[in-house]
Design a protein around this motif. Structure first.
Motif, PDB file in Angstrom:
ATOM      1  N   LYS A  98       0.831  -1.201   0.000  1.00 20.03           N
ATOM      2  CA  LYS A  98       0.000   0.000   0.000  1.00 20.03           C
ATOM      3  C   LYS A  98       0.866   1.251   0.000  1.00 20.03           C
ATOM      4  O   LYS A  98       0.582   2.211  -0.719  1.00 20.03           O
ATOM      5  CB  LYS A  98      -0.922  -0.002   1.216  1.00 20.03           C
ATOM      6  CG  LYS A  98      -1.840   1.199   1.272  1.00 20.03           C
ATOM      7  CD  LYS A  98      -2.724   1.171   2.488  1.00 20.03           C
ATOM      8  CE  LYS A  98      -3.563   2.440   2.538  1.00 20.03           C
ATOM      9  NZ  LYS A  98      -4.276   2.582   3.777  1.00 20.03           N
ATOM     10  N   ARG A  99       1.921   1.247   0.800  1.00 18.63           N
ATOM     11  CA  ARG A  99       2.818   2.407   0.866  1.00 18.63           C
ATOM     12  C   ARG A  99       3.503   2.640  -0.473  1.00 18.63           C
ATOM     13  O   ARG A  99       3.652   3.778  -0.920  1.00 18.63           O
ATOM     14  CB  ARG A  99       3.873   2.196   1.961  1.00 18.63           C
ATOM     15  CG  ARG A  99       3.347   2.196   3.374  1.00 18.63           C
ATOM     16  CD  ARG A  99       2.889   3.566   3.771  1.00 18.63           C
ATOM     17  NE  ARG A  99       3.975   4.500   3.592  1.00 18.63           N
ATOM     18  CZ  ARG A  99       4.319   5.459   4.414  1.00 18.63           C
ATOM     19  NH1 ARG A  99       3.636   5.633   5.500  1.00 18.63           N
ATOM     20  NH2 ARG A  99       5.329   6.244   4.160  1.00 18.63           N
ATOM     21  N   ILE A 100       3.937   1.577  -1.139  1.00 19.38           N
ATOM     22  CA  ILE A 100       4.585   1.724  -2.447  1.00 19.38           C
ATOM     23  C   ILE A 100       3.595   2.227  -3.483  1.00 19.38           C
ATOM     24  O   ILE A 100       3.931   3.061  -4.331  1.00 19.38           O
ATOM     25  CB  ILE A 100       5.231   0.388  -2.878  1.00 19.38           C
ATOM     26  CG1 ILE A 100       6.467   0.120  -2.014  1.00 19.38           C
ATOM     27  CG2 ILE A 100       5.599   0.398  -4.351  1.00 19.38           C
ATOM     28  CD1 ILE A 100       7.095  -1.235  -2.230  1.00 19.38           C
ATOM     29  N   ASP A 101       2.355   1.734  -3.425  1.00 17.57           N
ATOM     30  CA  ASP A 101       1.336   2.181  -4.381  1.00 17.57           C
ATOM     31  C   ASP A 101       1.012   3.661  -4.216  1.00 17.57           C
ATOM     32  O   ASP A 101       0.592   4.322  -5.169  1.00 17.57           O
ATOM     33  CB  ASP A 101       0.060   1.350  -4.222  1.00 17.57           C
ATOM     34  CG  ASP A 101       0.237  -0.083  -4.691  1.00 17.57           C
ATOM     35  OD1 ASP A 101       1.220  -0.351  -5.419  1.00 17.57           O
ATOM     36  OD2 ASP A 101      -0.592  -0.939  -4.315  1.00 17.57           O
ATOM     37  N   GLU A 102       1.203   4.202  -3.005  1.00 16.19           N
ATOM     38  CA  GLU A 102       0.913   5.612  -2.753  1.00 16.19           C
ATOM     39  C   GLU A 102       2.016   6.540  -3.251  1.00 16.19           C
ATOM     40  O   GLU A 102       1.795   7.742  -3.388  1.00 16.19           O
ATOM     41  CB  GLU A 102       0.706   5.847  -1.250  1.00 16.19           C
ATOM     42  CG  GLU A 102      -0.550   5.203  -0.706  1.00 16.19           C
ATOM     43  CD  GLU A 102      -0.645   5.307   0.811  1.00 16.19           C
ATOM     44  OE1 GLU A 102       0.360   5.700   1.452  1.00 16.19           O
ATOM     45  OE2 GLU A 102      -1.712   4.984   1.350  1.00 16.19           O
TER      46      GLU A 102
END
Length: 103
Positions: free
Chosen positions: A78-82
């Protein structure tokens, strides 16, 4: 595991031990021998369960470890996708720089 599950397993083991005792008496063993053999089977089962528990704990195959690993993977995904493409490029450049410095 919930408390009710533990109680159910405990009662099940108790009942199974009693059934083994009765079956051994029906087969022809006297009270003392049937008691010894039913206790032996209970202890053997307990040692087997402990062995599987130690194996799972040593290899991190416990439910807690699996849940934590799945949570961490989902969190980092999720953090990478953000991140924006520029931020990803900056992070990749930092990683490449650190790799070149450690060689």
């Amino acid at each position: 595991m919930r408390k009710i599950d533990v109680l159910g397993i405990g009662i099940g083991v108790f009942v199974a031990g009693g059934l083994v005792y009765v079956v051994l008496q029906v087969v022809g063993l006297d009270n003392l021998e049937a008691g010894i053999w039913s206790q032996l089977l209970l202890v053997a089962g307990l040692i087997g369960w402990i062995a599987t528990y130690i194996t799972r704990a040593a290899s991190n195959k416990m439910t807690y470890h699996q849940q934590r690993e799945a949570y961490e993977q989902a969190y980092f995904k999720k953090r990478i996708d953000e991140l924006t493409p520029e931020q990803l490029a900056n992070i990749q450049a930092e990683i490449d720089q650190e790799k070149s410095q450690t060689k």
